[in-house]
Design a protein around this motif. Structure first.
Motif, short mmCIF file in Angstrom:
data_model
loop_
_atom_site.label_atom_id
_atom_site.label_comp_id
_atom_site.label_asym_id
_atom_site.label_seq_id
_atom_site.Cartn_x
_atom_site.Cartn_y
_atom_site.Cartn_z
N LYS A 206 0.85 -1.18 0.00
CA LYS A 206 0.00 0.00 0.00
C LYS A 206 0.89 1.23 0.00
O LYS A 206 1.92 1.27 0.67
CB LYS A 206 -0.91 0.02 1.23
CG LYS A 206 -1.87 1.20 1.28
CD LYS A 206 -2.79 1.11 2.49
CE LYS A 206 -3.72 2.30 2.57
NZ LYS A 206 -4.59 2.21 3.76
N GLU B 172 0.32 5.54 0.13
CA GLU B 172 -0.59 6.67 0.28
C GLU B 172 0.25 7.94 0.21
O GLU B 172 1.22 8.09 0.94
CB GLU B 172 -1.28 6.55 1.64
CG GLU B 172 -2.37 7.54 1.89
CD GLU B 172 -3.06 7.25 3.22
OE1 GLU B 172 -3.28 8.22 3.97
OE2 GLU B 172 -3.36 6.08 3.52
N VAL C 21 -3.93 6.89 -3.31
CA VAL C 21 -3.78 5.66 -2.54
C VAL C 21 -3.77 4.51 -3.53
O VAL C 21 -4.68 4.37 -4.35
CB VAL C 21 -4.93 5.47 -1.53
CG1 VAL C 21 -4.78 4.13 -0.80
CG2 VAL C 21 -4.98 6.62 -0.54
#
Length: 167
Positions: free
Chosen positions: A129, A131, A142
């Motif tokens: 991930k 962001e 994101v």
């Protein structure tokens, strides 16, 4: 075969595919290609010039025990210059060391320091991930893995479609 990497990127809205692209990298010859399956095109991207301008200015471990898709992740804050404004912005990366990447620093360099989720290759695993904070020129973003599928791959899985136009 340890020199090939492929990243699939799908953009969907309300269940409709808006885009499907693959980026194929080879650390042996440092080639980088974008395969656009909607436009049926293959483009050689090349590597960026070696530059320290977009390497992280700061790296801070925030959490050592986050989990994404069942994989333990470390969450990092990375301060880096924004490509468009040259102002410092924070990015947050969740990295799983349980999903190691061979040749990670070289792969990060091939993908380019200014826009890669791999950053400089020093975090030692797969980013699940990312962001980023927004700026007036760049909206917040994101990007998160939605699945991980382990499979045995052949060299043919990394071949460029010869029927697509090259540009």
């Amino acid at each position: 075969m340890d020199s090939f990497y492929k990243f699939n990127m799908e953009v969907k809205s309300s269940g409709v595919n808006l885009s499907f692209q693959e980026v194929i990298a080879n650390t042996q010859d440092t080639s980088l290609y974008n395969v656009d399956h909607f436009k049926k095109q293959v483009a050689l991207l090349g590597t960026e010039e070696a530059s320290t301008a977009y390497l992280p200015l700061e790296i801070e471990l925030l959490h050592a025990q986050d989990t994404i898709l069942g994989y333990p992740c470390k969450k990092y804050r990375i301060l880096q210059l924004d490509y468009y404004t040259q102002t410092p912005v924070n990015n947050y990366l969740w990295v799983s060391e349980d999903l190691p990447i061979k040749n990670l620093p070289l792969l990060a360099r091939i993908f380019g320091y200014r826009n890669t989720l791999l950053k400089d290759g020093s975090l030692g695993g797969m980013t699940l991930k990312c962001e980023s904070e927004g700026t007036p020129q760049s909206p917040a973003l994101v990007v998160q893995a939605i699945g991980i599928e382990r499979k045995d791959l052949k060299e043919s899985d990394f071949e460029l479609p010869i029927m697509y136009l090259s540009n």
